[in-house]
Design a protein around this motif. Structure first.
Motif, mmCIF file in Angstrom:
data_model
loop_
_atom_site.group_PDB
_atom_site.id
_atom_site.type_symbol
_atom_site.label_atom_id
_atom_site.label_comp_id
_atom_site.label_asym_id
_atom_site.label_seq_id
_atom_site.Cartn_x
_atom_site.Cartn_y
_atom_site.Cartn_z
ATOM 1 N N ARG A 1 94.915 -16.921 -15.040
ATOM 2 C CA ARG A 1 94.498 -17.919 -16.024
ATOM 3 C C ARG A 1 94.417 -17.348 -17.448
ATOM 4 O O ARG A 1 93.750 -17.900 -18.316
ATOM 5 N N CYS A 2 95.070 -16.195 -17.672
ATOM 6 C CA CYS A 2 95.094 -15.628 -19.048
ATOM 7 C C CYS A 2 95.999 -16.481 -19.932
ATOM 8 O O CYS A 2 97.110 -16.856 -19.529
ATOM 9 N N GLU A 3 95.549 -16.788 -21.160
ATOM 10 C CA GLU A 3 96.334 -17.639 -22.084
ATOM 11 C C GLU A 3 97.551 -16.891 -22.618
ATOM 12 O O GLU A 3 98.619 -17.480 -22.776
ATOM 13 N N THR B 1 94.479 -4.272 -13.362
ATOM 14 C CA THR B 1 93.644 -3.058 -13.401
ATOM 15 C C THR B 1 93.432 -2.559 -11.972
ATOM 16 O O THR B 1 93.814 -3.223 -11.000
ATOM 17 N N ILE B 2 92.815 -1.439 -11.846
ATOM 18 C CA ILE B 2 92.596 -0.855 -10.522
ATOM 19 C C ILE B 2 91.733 -1.761 -9.669
ATOM 20 O O ILE B 2 91.928 -1.917 -8.469
ATOM 21 N N ILE B 3 90.812 -2.426 -10.361
ATOM 22 C CA ILE B 3 89.893 -3.250 -9.595
ATOM 23 C C ILE B 3 90.173 -4.733 -9.773
ATOM 24 O O ILE B 3 89.357 -5.576 -9.399
ATOM 25 N N GLY B 4 91.294 -5.081 -10.390
ATOM 26 C CA GLY B 4 91.606 -6.497 -10.579
ATOM 27 C C GLY B 4 92.576 -6.690 -11.740
ATOM 28 O O GLY B 4 93.663 -6.147 -11.738
ATOM 29 N N TYR B 5 92.114 -7.430 -12.726
ATOM 30 C CA TYR B 5 92.962 -7.658 -13.915
ATOM 31 C C TYR B 5 92.044 -7.942 -15.109
ATOM 32 O O TYR B 5 90.849 -8.210 -14.957
ATOM 33 N N ARG B 6 92.663 -7.942 -16.269
ATOM 34 C CA ARG B 6 91.972 -8.382 -17.476
ATOM 35 C C ARG B 6 92.981 -9.110 -18.384
ATOM 36 O O ARG B 6 94.192 -8.913 -18.276
ATOM 37 N N ASN C 1 85.246 -16.138 -25.577
ATOM 38 C CA ASN C 1 84.064 -15.774 -24.776
ATOM 39 C C ASN C 1 84.316 -15.922 -23.276
ATOM 40 O O ASN C 1 83.635 -15.296 -22.460
ATOM 41 N N ASP C 2 85.294 -16.759 -22.878
ATOM 42 C CA ASP C 2 85.582 -16.929 -21.446
ATOM 43 C C ASP C 2 86.475 -15.832 -20.912
ATOM 44 O O ASP C 2 86.873 -15.823 -19.746
ATOM 45 N N SER C 3 86.822 -14.860 -21.783
ATOM 46 C CA SER C 3 87.670 -13.694 -21.428
ATOM 47 C C SER C 3 89.070 -14.085 -21.015
ATOM 48 O O SER C 3 89.830 -13.260 -20.494
#
Length: 462
Positions: A40-42, A48-53, A64-66
């Protein structure tokens, strides 16, 4: 745990003192969230190792919703504007612009420089004044800026009453000229007018007396026996008198009779300095009681004497002539001509005086005549302390080798020999020593004439 990568290394280590139950690990391979498009990134998704950003493009920042990306207003966010003049924010970026009257100094317009409109555009009618980011127009003296701010219009000082002229005002482009009524001369301030005293300046045409008036003058005659001629200058009586600038003619018809007061005709005439009068008695059929009196020569002649003489020359430029008859005399035909001839006696003074080759030189069509010889004597009574200055205001005689045809010859009683002048010498001056100068003007018999000369003469200290 979720790990990214094609290989994961797990290392199990135990020491001798620990006794634990150990571990049981299940593992499997799954697609990353970014690849499964579940982030859901715009803008951008980063595993990432533990997921995504989520991350944003340049010019945006993470909300603010990252996940969402918000535009960064670079024009407002920076402590100092990135542009020297105008900063315009755009989605993800910004652009720089210049104020009117400036142009970009760099390709991105972050710096601006003033445009010299006066040099590049020439927008003004007369005077252009460049300023920072702009320009202004102005006008020369005598002009006013029009409503368009660029065009200059002539100021009519005469119509607006700003000239200060005493008599007449004539508007010109960018200015004006003051002129005076007839009989006045413009002062040095070019505004006011002063009356010309024609009588004192000896520029009147009166044959007898002159009375100055504001803006002119009037002529008068010596007695009630005389009246003024139609031009208001000559005194005539009981005769038909014809005159021009250089000649005159008196005619008394045969059979005329003097009144019971007698007959008297008096004429005083002044011509240009350097010329004199010649009187020709062509017909003098009158009785002995008729006489001619020439004041300038001091001669009193009877009609018969005058008829025998045929002609008389006067040495000066002023003629006083009087023809008289006793009362009730029957007169025969009388015809007398007055002509001007060049030459005569002159005296040099401190103030400039002038003599001419021929009396009507200033006339446009005037030329001197052929076969003329004139002699002027100029006396300088203050020699040797003073010398005589001759200035050729106008001088144009037919040029010939050694000046043998038309010439002006100069002799001095203090110098040997003589000097001849011919050709065009206008504007030249001579300083001559001597008590008496003799100037002889000669034109050849075959001369076609020319402009002639106008010579100013005066005495000056050596």
């Amino acid at each position: 745990l979720t790990f990214r990568g094609g290989r994961v290394n797990l290392t199990f280590t135990s020491d001798k003192t620990v006794s634990e139950s150990g571990f049981n690990i299940s593992y499997r391979a799954i697609e990353p969230e970014c690849l499964r498009n579940e982030s859901r990134c715009e803008h951008e998704c980063i595993d990432t190792i533990i997921g995504y950003r989520c991350d944003c493009h340049t010019g945006y920042e993470l909300g603010n919703d990252s996940h969402s990306c918000l535009d960064v207003d670079e024009c407002a966010a920076a402590e100092e504007s990135p542009c020297s003049q105008v900063c315009v924010n755009t989605p993800g970026s910004f652009t720089c612009k210049c104020y009117n009257g400036y142009e970009p100094l760099t390709s991105d317009a972050s710096d601006c420089i003033d445009v010299d409109e006066c040099l590049l555009l020439r927008p003004c009618d007369q005077i252009c004044n460049n300023t920072e980011g702009n320009f202004s127009c102005s006008c020369e003296t005598g002009y006013r800026l029009a409503s368009d701010g660029r065009t200059c219009q002539d100021v009519d000082e005469c119509a607006e009453g700003e000239s200060g002229c005493e008599h007449y005002c004539n508007n010109t482009q960018g200015g004006y000229i003051c002129t005076c009524e007839n009989g006045y001369v413009l002062d040095n301030d070019t505004l006011h007018c002063t009356d010309i005293n024609e009588c004192a300046d000896e520029i009147d045409d009166c044959s007898s007396s002159c009375l100055n008036e504001e803006g002119g003058y009037k002529c008068s005659c010596p007695s009630r026996r005389f009246f003024l001629s139609p031009d208001g200058t000559n005194c005539i009586y009981c005769s038909r008198f014809l005159t021009s600038s250089s000649s005159a003619q008196l005619i008394v018809p045969s059979g005329a009779r003097s009144t019971n007061r007698g007959f008297e005709f008096y004429w005083k005439r002044k011509i240009r300095t350097g010329h004199r009068w010649r009187i020709l008695f062509e017909a003098m059929d009158c009785p002995n009681n008729c006489s001619v009196f020439i004041l300038a020569k001091g001669e009193n002649l009877s009609c018969r004497d005058a008829s025998e003489k045929r002609q008389i020359s006067v040495s000066t430029n002023i003629l006083d002539f009087k023809l008289t008859a006793t009362k009730n005399s029957l007169l025969g035909a009388i015809k007398i001509k007055f002509q001007t001839v060049c030459g005569g006696y002159l005296r040099a003074m401190e103030k400039n005086r002038t003599f001419y080759s021929h009396s009507d030189l200033d006339s446009k069509a005037s030329v001197y005549l052929p076969n003329v010889t004139c002699v002027w004597k100029i006396e300088n009574v203050k020699w040797p302390a003073w010398k005589t200055v001759l200035s050729f205001a106008v001088f144009s005689l037919r040029k010939s080798e050694n000046c043998t045809a038309d010439y002006l010859e100069l002799e001095s009683d203090q110098e040997d020999g003589s000097q001849r002048y011919c050709g065009d010498l206008g504007g030249q001056s001579l300083v001559v020593k001597g008590n008496l100068l003799t100037l002889t003007f000669h034109s050849a018999a075959d001369s076609e004439g020319g402009k002639g000369f106008k010579i100013d003469y005066r005495r000056a200290k050596t």
